[in-house]
Design an enzyme around this catalytic site. Structure first.
Site, PDB file in Angstrom:
ATOM      1  NE  ARG A 113      -3.659  -0.154   2.381  1.00 52.55           N
ATOM      2  CZ  ARG A 113      -4.141  -0.825   3.433  1.00 52.55           C
ATOM      3  NH1 ARG A 113      -3.806  -0.469   4.657  1.00 52.55           N
ATOM      4  NH2 ARG A 113      -4.932  -1.865   3.248  1.00 52.55           N
TER       5      ARG A 113
ATOM      6  NE  ARG B 174      -3.431   1.124   9.414  1.00 52.86           N
ATOM      7  CZ  ARG B 174      -4.013  -0.054   9.216  1.00 52.86           C
ATOM      8  NH1 ARG B 174      -4.890  -0.203   8.250  1.00 52.86           N
ATOM      9  NH2 ARG B 174      -3.708  -1.094   9.976  1.00 52.86           N
TER      10      ARG B 174
ATOM     11  CE  LYS C 239      -8.418  -0.752  11.325  1.00 50.08           C
ATOM     12  NZ  LYS C 239      -8.838  -1.512  10.148  1.00 50.08           N
TER      13      LYS C 239
ATOM     14  CE  LYS D 286      -8.262   2.726   8.858  1.00 50.08           C
ATOM     15  NZ  LYS D 286      -9.352   1.947   8.240  1.00 50.08           N
TER      16      LYS D 286
ATOM     17  CB  CYS E 105      -9.104  -9.835   1.994  1.00 50.34           C
ATOM     18  SG  CYS E 105      -9.311  -9.340   3.726  1.00 50.34           S
TER      19      CYS E 105
ATOM     20  CB  CYS F 101     -13.422  -4.155   1.001  1.00 47.30           C
ATOM     21  SG  CYS F 101     -14.248  -5.742   1.273  1.00 47.30           S
TER      22      CYS F 101
ATOM     23  CB  CYS G 103     -14.927  -9.539   6.814  1.00 45.30           C
ATOM     24  SG  CYS G 103     -13.724  -8.224   7.119  1.00 45.30           S
TER      25      CYS G 103
ATOM     26  CB  CYS H 145     -11.869  -2.073   4.323  1.00 55.22           C
ATOM     27  SG  CYS H 145     -10.753  -2.927   5.454  1.00 55.22           S
TER      28      CYS H 145
END
Length: 569
Positions: A77, A146, A210, A212, A437, A431, A476, A480
């Site tokens: 990424r 991120r 994470k 954001k 994934c 996603c 899932c 995302c």
């Protein structure tokens, strides 16, 4: 008095603690030619370097039968703070996709590039060449801040320049300081035994999960500010940003059947001046660093820290750490979360063209040659490319003289025709999900376009084809593609089955709610047919679909995520 026993830390905390500031044994793993994979611990650490280890799940069972290892590859990424890159950088991303990846470029929901299908022996060279293009992958994943997103706002370019700079400044300030990335991927000088790495903001174990950050420019909420840990809403007076309303505690992920987890729309913290934005960012990050849950990763995001501490206590801690007195919120209005398609002329007298890139996948097909067209545009384009938070692309800063040439290339390869589609499709996101994934329970990117085609027949019958309705799908519940802020949210439950969520607001400040559990395609179509037909007949003037589903009694409004999201309708 009974002794208080501290909860056991999650395994990831031990991995970080013992990693020598994200080095682990990554270099040794890259040199191992026996396997196409890295060790389990290094697989966690490479996320901090912007890399996910994956395997092709389409062939997993067949390879198992043949007693073969999984078909391992890596996803890299690329951070693009604010989503803006040059034409030369676009050409480099195009070249790298063909040279080392699967020939496609993925534009993410966070204004970043993704490459899929990189094999281990090519991984280091890929990362090196990304950096040679003046981009990088560090901190694109992992328990750190991120890629910082901001509104690409082509029709307010003077303000955009200011928020773009803030996005870059925050990104630079919160980038990990460890030299591990340069040592491993760029052949940088290794740290001498007498030296020590220092992470002045993150510390040795970084963040619990994470993190954001986004910056929005009203009236557009295209960055989905309420889905993120930290957000800045630009307050504009007389064409200038006088400060920012700050939001904290948003996040999409949850776990099926676990009511202790839930998506959460961010809270308003208050108003700050422009010069205090970075101080506030660091203070929020360090508050999360010191108060986030390091025992249970399902409870480790900032949204739970804010919920557990309480907003007032959290605000007081941020003020203490930053030395900034957070002021009362200023008025603002959001109108939508979508992109504004087609040509728009900015205040700089340059043209900006927003193209629809379905699910962010840039590739050539039998119907249209998207990747080829954008490559040809980049060769002549003197402006920039801007990745949107909705997986779309803006060809920015096009002069009057160049406009016809750019459009001619796009018409030749069928891209302008891609704008002539339904309002539902233009407001869709998915996603990646299967086959790469490892968390996916169902299809998403490969399935949503066909599902939308089926729904479009209903829209045509009901006279709703041009209506903007937000639909998002994930394989899932990690969220995302931000499905829990979609008017129609579809979240993978098991192969071929999805939870159907309804009732989010069109402006992105209210979550949706579960309407049907484990629905098949036939059930999804049947349920949406009834509701969409009724919406077309009974909606109030200006009423959006998500608001209608609440007024009509299909779902209850989610006002407080912790209690309302899982409550019965």
């Amino acid at each position: 008095m009974a002794e208080t026993i501290a909860p056991k830390l999650s395994k990831n905390e031990t991995i970080k603690e013992n990693s020598a500031f994200l080095r682990g044994t990554i270099l040794e793993g890259l040199a191992d030619v026996i396997t196409g994979a890295l060790s389990d611990d290094d697989t966690q650490l490479t996320k901090f370097h912007g890399i996910y280890q994956q395997d092709d799940r389409d062939v997993r069972n067949e390879r198992r039968k043949q007693k073969l290892d999984k078909a391992y590859s890596f996803m890299a990424r690329v951070r693009v703070p604010g989503g803006v890159c040059t034409s030369q950088q676009w050409l480099e991303m195009d070249r790298l996709a063909d040279t080392y990846a699967n020939g496609t470029i993925k534009l993410t929901t966070r204004q970043a590039f993704q490459f899929h299908g990189i094999i281990k022996s090519n991984l280091k060279q890929t990362i090196k060449e990304i950096n040679e293009a003046c981009l990088d992958t560090i901190a694109a994943c992992g328990d750190v801040n991120r890629n910082v997103m901001c509104n690409p706002n082509p029709h307010q370019s003077a303000v955009h320049a200011q928020v773009q700079k803030l996005a870059e400044d925050i990104s630079n300030h919160l980038t990990p300081a460890t030299r591990a990335y340069h040592e491993i991927w760029l052949d940088g000088d290794k740290m001498a035994s007498s030296e020590e790495d220092v992470e002045p903001i993150y510390g040795k174990t970084y963040l619990p999960r994470k993190f954001k950050i986004v910056i929005a420019v009203p009236p557009s909420n295209d960055v989905d500010i309420f889905a993120h840990d930290l957000g800045y809403i630009a307050i504009i007076e007389d064409g200038k940003i006088i400060g920012y309303n700050v939001t904290v505690g948003g996040g999409m992920g949850m776990t099926h059947n676990n009511s202790a987890t839930y998506p959460r729309a961010a809270d308003h913290l208050g108003f700050i001046l422009p010069e205090d934005a970075i101080k506030i960012a660091e203070a929020v990050v360090t508050t999360q660093r010191d108060n986030g849950d390091r025992a249970d990763r399902k409870h480790a995001r900032l949204k739970y820290t804010v919920e557990d501490m309480g907003l007032d206590t959290f605000r007081a801690e941020v003020e203490k750490r930053s030395g900034v007195k957070i002021q009362k919120l200023r008025d603002y209005t959001f109108e939508s979360t979508g992109d504004r398609y087609g040509w728009v002329k900015g205040v700089d007298e340059k043209w900006h063209l927003t193209l629809f890139i379905q699910n962010g996948r840039v590739l050539d097909t039998a119907e249209y040659s998207m990747k080829t067209a954008l490559r040809e545009v980049a060769k002549i384009h003197t402006g920039d490319f801007r990745l949107t938070a909705n997986q779309n692309l803006i060809i920015g800063a096009v002069s009057d003289a160049a406009k016809s040439s750019v459009e001619a290339i796009l018409n030749e390869h069928g891209l302008m025709d891609r704008l002539n589609t339904s309002g539902l499709r233009l407001n869709s996101m998915a996603c990646v999900a299967l086959p790469t994934c490892g968390l996916a329970l169902s299809e998403s990117e490969r399935y949503l376009p066909d599902l939308i085609t089926d729904i479009e027949s209903i829209l045509d019958e009901a006279g709703l084809r041009d209506d903007e309705i937000v639909i998002r799908m994930t394989g899932c519940p990690n969220g995302c593609a931000r499905p829990f802020l979609a008017e129609i949210g579809l979240v993978g439950r098991s192969p071929g089955k999805y939870n159907l969520y309804l009732g989010a607001s069109f402006t992105g400040n209210r979550l949706n709610k579960l309407y049907r559990d484990s629905a098949t395609q036939e059930q999804i179509i049947a349920e949406l047919r009834e509701i969409l037909v009724r919406y077309a007949k009974e909606r109030n003037e200006g009423e959006h679909f998500g608001d209608f589903t609440i007024r009509a009694g299909y779902v209850k409004a989610v006002n407080v995520a912790k209690t309302d999201f899982w409550a019965e309708n």
